[in-house]
Design a protein around this motif. Sequence first.
Motif, PDB file in Angstrom:
ATOM      1  N   UNK A 188      -8.976  33.800  13.464  1.00 36.34           N
ATOM      2  CA  UNK A 188      -9.411  32.419  13.269  1.00 36.34           C
ATOM      3  C   UNK A 188      -8.494  31.689  12.296  1.00 36.34           C
ATOM      4  N   UNK A 189      -8.094  32.392  11.252  1.00 37.72           N
ATOM      5  CA  UNK A 189      -7.210  31.763  10.279  1.00 37.72           C
ATOM      6  C   UNK A 189      -5.842  31.470  10.891  1.00 37.72           C
ATOM      7  N   UNK A 190      -5.341  32.371  11.726  1.00 39.40           N
ATOM      8  CA  UNK A 190      -4.045  32.137  12.379  1.00 39.40           C
ATOM      9  C   UNK A 190      -4.092  30.862  13.215  1.00 39.40           C
ATOM     10  N   UNK A 191      -5.167  30.695  13.979  1.00 39.42           N
ATOM     11  CA  UNK A 191      -5.309  29.467  14.771  1.00 39.42           C
ATOM     12  C   UNK A 191      -5.335  28.243  13.863  1.00 39.42           C
ATOM     13  N   UNK A 192      -6.020  28.367  12.716  1.00 41.56           N
ATOM     14  CA  UNK A 192      -6.099  27.243  11.782  1.00 41.56           C
ATOM     15  C   UNK A 192      -4.744  26.966  11.128  1.00 41.56           C
ATOM     16  N   UNK A 193      -3.981  28.020  10.829  1.00 44.09           N
ATOM     17  CA  UNK A 193      -2.648  27.838  10.240  1.00 44.09           C
ATOM     18  C   UNK A 193      -1.741  27.089  11.213  1.00 44.09           C
ATOM     19  N   UNK A 194      -1.789  27.483  12.481  1.00 40.75           N
ATOM     20  CA  UNK A 194      -0.981  26.792  13.498  1.00 40.75           C
ATOM     21  C   UNK A 194      -1.428  25.338  13.629  1.00 40.75           C
ATOM     22  N   UNK A 195      -2.752  25.131  13.663  1.00 44.08           N
ATOM     23  CA  UNK A 195      -3.275  23.773  13.752  1.00 44.08           C
ATOM     24  C   UNK A 195      -2.865  22.918  12.566  1.00 44.08           C
ATOM     25  N   UNK A 196      -2.867  23.514  11.363  1.00 39.27           N
ATOM     26  CA  UNK A 196      -2.461  22.784  10.168  1.00 39.27           C
ATOM     27  C   UNK A 196      -0.994  22.366  10.260  1.00 39.27           C
ATOM     28  N   UNK A 197      -0.153  23.254  10.778  1.00 44.02           N
ATOM     29  CA  UNK A 197       1.265  22.911  10.941  1.00 44.02           C
ATOM     30  C   UNK A 197       1.429  21.730  11.906  1.00 44.02           C
ATOM     31  N   UNK A 198       0.690  21.741  12.997  1.00 45.46           N
ATOM     32  CA  UNK A 198       0.766  20.638  13.969  1.00 45.46           C
ATOM     33  C   UNK A 198       0.342  19.330  13.315  1.00 45.46           C
ATOM     34  N   UNK A 199      -0.727  19.378  12.503  1.00 46.20           N
ATOM     35  CA  UNK A 199      -1.197  18.172  11.825  1.00 46.20           C
ATOM     36  C   UNK A 199      -0.130  17.640  10.872  1.00 46.20           C
ATOM     37  N   UNK A 200       0.525  18.543  10.116  1.00 46.82           N
ATOM     38  CA  UNK A 200       1.575  18.089   9.193  1.00 46.82           C
ATOM     39  C   UNK A 200       2.792  17.555   9.958  1.00 46.82           C
ATOM     40  N   UNK A 201       3.070  18.131  11.122  1.00 45.25           N
ATOM     41  CA  UNK A 201       4.193  17.635  11.931  1.00 45.25           C
ATOM     42  C   UNK A 201       3.887  16.233  12.451  1.00 45.25           C
ATOM     43  N   UNK A 202       2.662  16.009  12.887  1.00 46.89           N
ATOM     44  CA  UNK A 202       2.289  14.677  13.384  1.00 46.89           C
ATOM     45  C   UNK A 202       2.369  13.621  12.285  1.00 46.89           C
ATOM     46  N   UNK A 203       2.123  14.081  11.037  1.00 50.45           N
ATOM     47  CA  UNK A 203       2.189  13.148   9.911  1.00 50.45           C
ATOM     48  C   UNK A 203       3.568  13.133   9.258  1.00 50.45           C
ATOM     49  N   UNK A 204       4.526  13.924   9.814  1.00 47.94           N
ATOM     50  CA  UNK A 204       5.901  13.991   9.281  1.00 47.94           C
ATOM     51  C   UNK A 204       5.914  14.340   7.797  1.00 47.94           C
ATOM     52  N   UNK A 205       5.133  15.369   7.439  1.00 46.66           N
ATOM     53  CA  UNK A 205       5.054  15.770   6.030  1.00 46.66           C
ATOM     54  C   UNK A 205       6.258  16.610   5.631  1.00 46.66           C
ATOM     55  N   UNK A 206       6.777  17.434   6.549  1.00 39.89           N
ATOM     56  CA  UNK A 206       7.884  18.323   6.222  1.00 39.89           C
ATOM     57  C   UNK A 206       9.222  17.612   6.226  1.00 39.89           C
ATOM     58  N   UNK A 207      10.276  18.395   5.988  1.00 36.76           N
ATOM     59  CA  UNK A 207      11.627  17.850   5.976  1.00 36.76           C
ATOM     60  C   UNK A 207      12.050  17.432   7.377  1.00 36.76           C
ATOM     61  N   UNK A 208      12.868  16.375   7.443  1.00 40.73           N
ATOM     62  CA  UNK A 208      13.406  15.872   8.710  1.00 40.73           C
ATOM     63  C   UNK A 208      12.307  15.514   9.708  1.00 40.73           C
ATOM     64  N   UNK A 209      11.139  15.136   9.207  1.00 42.92           N
ATOM     65  CA  UNK A 209      10.062  14.717  10.089  1.00 42.92           C
ATOM     66  C   UNK A 209       9.331  15.839  10.772  1.00 42.92           C
ATOM     67  N   UNK A 210       9.616  17.101  10.397  1.00 44.56           N
ATOM     68  CA  UNK A 210       8.921  18.238  10.994  1.00 44.56           C
ATOM     69  C   UNK A 210       7.687  18.584  10.167  1.00 44.56           C
ATOM     70  N   UNK A 214       4.193  24.451   3.373  1.00 41.89           N
ATOM     71  CA  UNK A 214       4.190  24.446   1.915  1.00 41.89           C
ATOM     72  C   UNK A 214       2.899  23.886   1.345  1.00 41.89           C
ATOM     73  N   UNK A 215       2.188  24.686   0.584  1.00 45.57           N
ATOM     74  CA  UNK A 215       0.912  24.249   0.009  1.00 45.57           C
ATOM     75  C   UNK A 215       1.071  23.035  -0.903  1.00 45.57           C
ATOM     76  N   UNK A 216       2.023  23.006  -1.843  1.00 44.71           N
ATOM     77  CA  UNK A 216       2.133  21.828  -2.715  1.00 44.71           C
ATOM     78  C   UNK A 216       2.378  20.544  -1.927  1.00 44.71           C
ATOM     79  N   UNK A 217       3.258  20.610  -0.924  1.00 47.63           N
ATOM     80  CA  UNK A 217       3.564  19.409  -0.139  1.00 47.63           C
ATOM     81  C   UNK A 217       2.342  18.929   0.636  1.00 47.63           C
ATOM     82  N   UNK A 218       1.617  19.861   1.254  1.00 44.81           N
ATOM     83  CA  UNK A 218       0.434  19.469   2.035  1.00 44.81           C
ATOM     84  C   UNK A 218      -0.662  18.950   1.115  1.00 44.81           C
TER      85      UNK A 218
END
Length: 526
Positions: A188-210, A214-218
Amino acid sequence: MSWLTILWLVPAVTAVGVLAVPASRADVAKWIGLGGSLVTLALSIGLAVGFDPNGARYQFISDVEWIPSFGARYQLGLDGIGLVLVLLTTVLLPLLILAGWPDADHTGSLDHAGGRRQKGPHVYIALMLSVEAMVVMSFVATDVLLFYLVFEAMLIPMYFLIGGFGSGPARSAAAVKFLLYNLFGGLLMLAAVIGLYVVTANASIGEDGHGTFGLPAIADAVADGRLHSDSGVMMLLFGGFMIAFAIKAPLWPFHSWLPDSAVAATPASAVLMMAVVDKVGTFAMLRFCLLLFPEASKTFAPLIITLAVIGIVYGAILTIGQTDVMRLIAYTSISHFGFIIVGIFALTPQSQGGATLYMVNHGISTAALFLIAGFLVSRRGSRIIADYGGVQKVAPVLAGTFLVAGLATLSLPGLAPFVSEFLVLVGTFTRYPMAAVAATSALVLSAIYILWLYQRMMGGPVRPVEGPGAARAAMPDLRLRERVVVAPLLVLLLVLGFYPQPLLDLIDPVVDHTISTVQPESGGAR
C-alpha cells in the motif's frame, strides 16, 4: 562521505565482516559484532554533541544524485526526533547483543520444537547488525523512496531472526505472519509513494519540472500551497502511508502479529522488534504523514485517536488475562503504542513532545522488562507464570530489577515513562478530553497486571520444580553479563524520570515546526 552515511555503514560493514568469520570461531564473531555496535554508539554520541537544537531542522545533510531519471536522491538529514531515536537504537544494540550472547550459540542444537538449528552465531549477530543499519538509515532518510526501501528491507533480517533463531513449534508461522502483515502494508505504501511522485510531477515540484521524492521539497510545497491536488487523492495517499505505519507500529486492529512474533523470537530479538523496529512506524507518522498530508491528518485524527484508545484499553485488558509472561509483556506494548499514537494525532505540542519522548522511554522500559523476564525464563525453561513463585527469596537482584522495570512500565512517578505519559494525556485533554479520560483508565489496569504479575512470580513460597521433592532454591541470581545488560537500562529509567529536559530540548523544535505546519493557527506555541 557524510557522518550519517558512516553511521549506518559501520553496522552494515560489521555485519559483512561477521559473516566472513568461520562458524567455528563463534566468540570472535560475537566480539566483532559487539565492537561494531559500540563504534556505532560512539558515532551517534558524537553526532548528538555536534547537533544544534536551535539550528537548521536537518543537520549533517548528505544529498547526492541517485536515480536522476525520476528524481530519486540519496538524501539524508538528522533532526531532533531522528537523533533521539538513533540514540535509542545505538544504545540498545550493544546491550541486546550481550543479552543474546548465549542465543547465538545454538548452532546444531535441538530447539524447543525438536528441530535442529542450522544457523551459526555469526549469522545471528550479522542479522542484528543489519537491522540496526536499516533502522538508523530510516531515521535519517529524507528521500521518500529511500525511506521506503529501508522500511521494507528491514523485514528480511527480522524474519530470519524470528523464524531461524526463535523457539517453539509456532516460530515459523509467527515469522510468516510478521512478514505478510508488513508486506501488505508495504505494498500500500509503494502505491502511495508512486502516487505522491505523480502529484509532485503534476505540480512541477522537482527539478526541470519533474517530480521529486525529496521530503523537504515536498513538505515546503505543501506548506506554502504550491502542491495542489484533489483532496480525495491526498486522502488516499495518506491512507497508503498511514496503514503501512499503523501495521509496523502496530495500531489496533493491525496488531495481532506482534504477540506471536514476540513470543516466538529470542528475548533479544523480540526487544529489537518492539523497542526499535516498531518505532519506525510511529516516527514515520510524525515525519511523513503529518508533514506531507496535514489536511488528511487533521481529517482522520479523530478516527485514528479512537482506534488508538481502543488499543490502549484492549491491550491492557488482554494483558491481565495472559498466563505466558512473555506474551503478557508483548501485550503491554500494544497499549503503550496506543498512547504514542494518541499523542501524535492529538496535534498539540505537549502531546507530540510526550509521544516522541514515550518512544524512547517505552524502548528502554520494555527492553528492561522483557530481557529480565528472558533471563528468568532461561533459568526455569518455562514461560508460564504459574510455574514460578518465591523468586525474590532465591534471586533477590533479579526480582528487584524486575520490579523496577515493571513499575516503569506502569508509569510510576520518578521513572521515565511517567513524564512522557503525563505529557501525552495533558496535551490530548486540551483537544480530545474524552479520549484522554478513556486512556487514563489504562493506568489502573496497568497497575493491576504488573503488580499481580510480580506477586505471582516473585512473591509467596518458592515453587517446587516438577518432580518429587525437587526445589528451585538453586536458581542463580543475575550473572555479571546480565547485570551489565540491565544496569544501564535501569539507570536511564531513573535519570530520564527526573531529568528528561535534554531530550525534550532536541524534540521540541521539531514538534513546534510540525504543529505549525499542520495547525498554522497555533503557531506551534507551547
